[in-house]
Design a protein around this motif. Structure first.
Motif, PDB file in Angstrom:
ATOM      1  N   VAL A   1       0.838  -1.201   0.000  1.00 27.40           N
ATOM      2  CA  VAL A   1       0.000   0.000   0.000  1.00 27.40           C
ATOM      3  C   VAL A   1       0.871   1.248   0.000  1.00 27.40           C
ATOM      4  O   VAL A   1       0.578   2.227  -0.706  1.00 27.40           O
ATOM      5  CB  VAL A   1      -0.951   0.003   1.218  1.00 27.40           C
ATOM      6  N   GLY A   2       1.949   1.217   0.751  1.00 29.08           N
ATOM      7  CA  GLY A   2       2.868   2.355   0.754  1.00 29.08           C
ATOM      8  C   GLY A   2       3.472   2.604  -0.614  1.00 29.08           C
ATOM      9  O   GLY A   2       3.598   3.757  -1.060  1.00 29.08           O
ATOM     10  N   ASP A   3       3.830   1.529  -1.309  1.00 30.28           N
ATOM     11  CA  ASP A   3       4.417   1.671  -2.649  1.00 30.28           C
ATOM     12  C   ASP A   3       3.401   2.185  -3.662  1.00 30.28           C
ATOM     13  O   ASP A   3       3.757   2.916  -4.593  1.00 30.28           O
ATOM     14  CB  ASP A   3       4.957   0.319  -3.126  1.00 30.28           C
ATOM     15  N   LEU A   4       2.137   1.784  -3.498  1.00 28.10           N
ATOM     16  CA  LEU A   4       1.111   2.117  -4.490  1.00 28.10           C
ATOM     17  C   LEU A   4       0.338   3.382  -4.159  1.00 28.10           C
ATOM     18  O   LEU A   4      -0.443   3.853  -4.998  1.00 28.10           O
ATOM     19  CB  LEU A   4       0.109   0.956  -4.602  1.00 28.10           C
ATOM     20  N   ALA A   5       0.527   3.944  -2.955  1.00 28.62           N
ATOM     21  CA  ALA A   5      -0.269   5.094  -2.527  1.00 28.62           C
ATOM     22  C   ALA A   5      -0.174   6.229  -3.520  1.00 28.62           C
ATOM     23  O   ALA A   5       0.909   6.591  -4.003  1.00 28.62           O
ATOM     24  CB  ALA A   5       0.187   5.554  -1.145  1.00 28.62           C
ATOM     25  N   SER A   6      -1.325   6.795  -3.854  1.00 26.97           N
ATOM     26  CA  SER A   6      -1.394   7.883  -4.821  1.00 26.97           C
ATOM     27  C   SER A   6      -1.076   9.208  -4.154  1.00 26.97           C
ATOM     28  O   SER A   6      -1.372   9.412  -2.971  1.00 26.97           O
ATOM     29  CB  SER A   6      -2.797   7.929  -5.435  1.00 26.97           C
ATOM     30  N   ALA A   7      -0.497  10.118  -4.935  1.00 27.12           N
ATOM     31  CA  ALA A   7      -0.266  11.463  -4.418  1.00 27.12           C
ATOM     32  C   ALA A   7      -1.590  12.180  -4.189  1.00 27.12           C
ATOM     33  O   ALA A   7      -1.685  13.074  -3.341  1.00 27.12           O
ATOM     34  CB  ALA A   7       0.610  12.250  -5.390  1.00 27.12           C
ATOM     35  N   ASP A   8      -2.600  11.806  -4.937  1.00 24.21           N
ATOM     36  CA  ASP A   8      -3.925  12.405  -4.813  1.00 24.21           C
ATOM     37  C   ASP A   8      -4.746  11.601  -3.809  1.00 24.21           C
ATOM     38  O   ASP A   8      -5.154  10.474  -4.082  1.00 24.21           O
ATOM     39  CB  ASP A   8      -4.620  12.412  -6.183  1.00 24.21           C
ATOM     40  N   GLN A   9      -4.959  12.154  -2.651  1.00 18.68           N
ATOM     41  CA  GLN A   9      -5.759  11.485  -1.620  1.00 18.68           C
ATOM     42  C   GLN A   9      -7.060  12.251  -1.365  1.00 18.68           C
ATOM     43  O   GLN A   9      -7.590  12.262  -0.251  1.00 18.68           O
ATOM     44  CB  GLN A   9      -4.943  11.352  -0.331  1.00 18.68           C
ATOM     45  N   SER A  10      -7.604  12.851  -2.432  1.00 15.01           N
ATOM     46  CA  SER A  10      -8.872  13.568  -2.291  1.00 15.01           C
ATOM     47  C   SER A  10     -10.010  12.573  -2.138  1.00 15.01           C
ATOM     48  O   SER A  10      -9.913  11.412  -2.528  1.00 15.01           O
ATOM     49  CB  SER A  10      -9.118  14.464  -3.513  1.00 15.01           C
ATOM     50  N   ALA A  11     -11.123  13.055  -1.598  1.00 17.69           N
ATOM     51  CA  ALA A  11     -12.268  12.196  -1.313  1.00 17.69           C
ATOM     52  C   ALA A  11     -13.315  12.232  -2.421  1.00 17.69           C
ATOM     53  O   ALA A  11     -14.409  11.702  -2.248  1.00 17.69           O
ATOM     54  CB  ALA A  11     -12.906  12.614   0.012  1.00 17.69           C
ATOM     55  N   LEU A  12     -12.984  12.835  -3.540  1.00 17.78           N
ATOM     56  CA  LEU A  12     -13.897  12.902  -4.672  1.00 17.78           C
ATOM     57  C   LEU A  12     -13.230  12.323  -5.908  1.00 17.78           C
ATOM     58  O   LEU A  12     -12.042  12.566  -6.158  1.00 17.78           O
ATOM     59  CB  LEU A  12     -14.313  14.350  -4.955  1.00 17.78           C
ATOM     60  N   ILE A  13     -13.971  11.547  -6.672  1.00 16.85           N
ATOM     61  CA  ILE A  13     -13.488  11.054  -7.954  1.00 16.85           C
ATOM     62  C   ILE A  13     -14.549  11.349  -9.006  1.00 16.85           C
ATOM     63  O   ILE A  13     -15.728  11.543  -8.689  1.00 16.85           O
ATOM     64  CB  ILE A  13     -13.196   9.541  -7.934  1.00 16.85           C
ATOM     65  N   GLU A  14     -14.132  11.392 -10.240  1.00 17.35           N
ATOM     66  CA  GLU A  14     -15.059  11.632 -11.338  1.00 17.35           C
ATOM     67  C   GLU A  14     -15.215  10.346 -12.134  1.00 17.35           C
ATOM     68  O   GLU A  14     -14.248   9.835 -12.705  1.00 17.35           O
ATOM     69  CB  GLU A  14     -14.544  12.756 -12.246  1.00 17.35           C
ATOM     70  N   VAL A  15     -16.415   9.819 -12.139  1.00 19.39           N
ATOM     71  CA  VAL A  15     -16.679   8.585 -12.871  1.00 19.39           C
ATOM     72  C   VAL A  15     -17.418   8.909 -14.162  1.00 19.39           C
ATOM     73  O   VAL A  15     -18.047   9.958 -14.296  1.00 19.39           O
ATOM     74  CB  VAL A  15     -17.505   7.583 -12.030  1.00 19.39           C
ATOM     75  N   ALA A  16     -17.311   8.003 -15.114  1.00 13.71           N
ATOM     76  CA  ALA A  16     -17.973   8.164 -16.415  1.00 13.71           C
ATOM     77  C   ALA A  16     -19.049   7.110 -16.551  1.00 13.71           C
ATOM     78  O   ALA A  16     -18.928   6.002 -16.017  1.00 13.71           O
ATOM     79  CB  ALA A  16     -16.954   8.043 -17.549  1.00 13.71           C
ATOM     80  N   GLN A  17     -20.091   7.442 -17.263  1.00 16.98           N
ATOM     81  CA  GLN A  17     -21.137   6.476 -17.551  1.00 16.98           C
ATOM     82  C   GLN A  17     -20.695   5.629 -18.738  1.00 16.98           C
ATOM     83  O   GLN A  17     -20.399   6.161 -19.804  1.00 16.98           O
ATOM     84  CB  GLN A  17     -22.453   7.178 -17.866  1.00 16.98           C
ATOM     85  N   GLU A  18     -20.638   4.333 -18.524  1.00 12.24           N
ATOM     86  CA  GLU A  18     -20.200   3.433 -19.579  1.00 12.24           C
ATOM     87  C   GLU A  18     -21.226   2.328 -19.765  1.00 12.24           C
ATOM     88  O   GLU A  18     -21.891   1.914 -18.819  1.00 12.24           O
ATOM     89  CB  GLU A  18     -18.852   2.798 -19.242  1.00 12.24           C
ATOM     90  N   ASN A  19     -21.332   1.836 -20.968  1.00  8.88           N
ATOM     91  CA  ASN A  19     -22.184   0.683 -21.247  1.00  8.88           C
ATOM     92  C   ASN A  19     -21.383  -0.271 -22.117  1.00  8.88           C
ATOM     93  O   ASN A  19     -21.221  -0.052 -23.312  1.00  8.88           O
ATOM     94  CB  ASN A  19     -23.468   1.098 -21.960  1.00  8.88           C
ATOM     95  N   ILE A  20     -20.842  -1.312 -21.486  1.00 11.77           N
ATOM     96  CA  ILE A  20     -19.993  -2.247 -22.213  1.00 11.77           C
ATOM     97  C   ILE A  20     -20.674  -3.586 -22.392  1.00 11.77           C
ATOM     98  O   ILE A  20     -20.063  -4.578 -22.752  1.00 11.77           O
ATOM     99  CB  ILE A  20     -18.650  -2.444 -21.469  1.00 11.77           C
TER     100      ILE A  20
END
Length: 353
Positions: A156-175
């Motif tokens: 987890v330490g190696d993979l931790a993102s610099a961005d630790q914000s609590a919001l993400i932007e998702v896209a609507q997908e239909n696969i």
């Protein structure tokens, strides 16, 4: 409280605290958000954003030791206990070919990643969870009592993102696969020509891609010598018969970014409401039979003779799960599996979708 406030990180965390026993997927659906957004709202509260980098994730998972791998779609959940062994990562695909955990991964579909530490009745439950751009789960890794927590924390330490914000932007997908009205598409003749010339079941993907067909369209078009409808109850009947006759099977369940496979005999099959479940020590399958709109037996040619599968499709033509008899490259199909499928109840009358 208005909908914006409910979907804000604080509102999501409040809803979580008010519904402590509700599954994350169910709570997200109730709130009108994706599961990834629900987890993102808890960043800094037991959740860490991590890079969804398959090339960075897979090599570090073996050190965790015994874990539970989970891949699901809307209608089926596939759980395997084991070690992430023999992992390879390519530009388009990645593989895990361990004795217990067997995966086909599509790295381009992995958009969000989280490390989740959650208090439970038996202590802290730790997991790594990955999602596609729409916020739908593609794969999860749950630690077990024998897992190496120190290796998990290091990863987890190696993979931790610099961005630790609590919001993400998702896209609507239909696969999902589309449902077709009939079998009169102009590609039918060409599909049969190429299907009959297959020497490996994996060639089907490219055949469908070049003909711009979905798998669901193809089984409708190919003809009854290669694909025939089964009564939906035949799925449960097959599982019970596989237990009774000790026929080893292969069970495939896929998300948008991962296909997870179980190979071997199964021992305990139990219905629970709309679910049919396989409940074995190292393998659990949970499949909603009420979501199965169509069940097909499908026959594909290979250089070693034809291979027979059972394929369950949902209301929108999406593939829920596939089943084969246990088979390895260069081997003929098991005659007991083939006979079992051929004896399953066929659909007695046409059904209107």
């Amino acid at each position: 409280m208005n909908i914006q406030a409910i979907r804000a990180p604080e509102g999501i965390r409040r809803a979580r605290s008010e519904n402590p026993k509700m599954r994350e997927r169910d709570l997200a659906l109730q709130l009108g958000i994706s599961e990834a957004e629900l987890l993102a709202a808890h960043v800094g509260h037991g959740v860490t954003r991590i890079a969804p980098d398959v090339a960075g994730v897979l090599p570090g998972l073996e050190a965790l030791g015994e874990v539970m791998a989970l891949t699901r779609n809307e209608s089926a959940v596939h759980e395997k206990v084991g070690v992430y062994e023999k992992a390879t990562v390519g530009s388009q695909h990645a593989l895990v070919l361990g004795g217990d955990i067997d995966l086909r991964i599509f790295p381009s579909r992995w958009a969000f990643g989280f490390a989740v530490d959650k208090d439970g009745e038996d202590g802290v439950r730790r997991s790594l969870q990955f999602f596609d751009q729409a916020g739908e789960a593609v794969h999860k890794v749950h630690l077990r009592p024998r897992s190496d927590v120190s290796a998990y924390e290091a990863l987890v330490g190696d993979l931790a993102s610099a961005d630790q914000s609590a919001l993400i932007e998702v896209a609507q997908e239909n696969i999902r696969d589309e449902v077709i009205a009939g079998d009169d598409l102009p590609a039918a003749e060409l599909l049969r020509e190429r299907w009959s010339a297959m020497t490996d079941v994996h060639q089907l993907f490219n055949i469908l891609r070049k003909l711009k067909l979905t798998r669901h369209q193809a089984v409708h078009m190919i003809g009854e010598d290669y694909a025939w409808r089964l009564d939906n109850d035949a799925l449960t009947a097959m599982l019970y018969q596989a237990v009774r006759d000790e026929v080893p099977i292969m069970c495939f369940v896929g998300s948008s970014g991962c296909i997870q496979i179980h190979t071997g005999t199964i021992h305990t099959v139990k219905p629970m409401g709309p679910w049919i479940n396989v409940l074995d020590p190292g393998f659990n399958l949970h499949l909603r039979t009420d979501h199965v709109r169509e069940l097909w037996a499908v026959r594909k040619p290979t250089k070693d003779g034809h291979v027979t599968s059972i394929e369950a499709y949902g209301a929108e033509g999406q593939l829920i799960a596939q089943f084969f008899g246990e088979r390895h490259e260069g081997q003929d199909e098991r005659p007991d599996w083939r006979l079992m499928v051929e004896r399953l109840q066929k659909l007695s009358a046409p059904q209107v979708a």
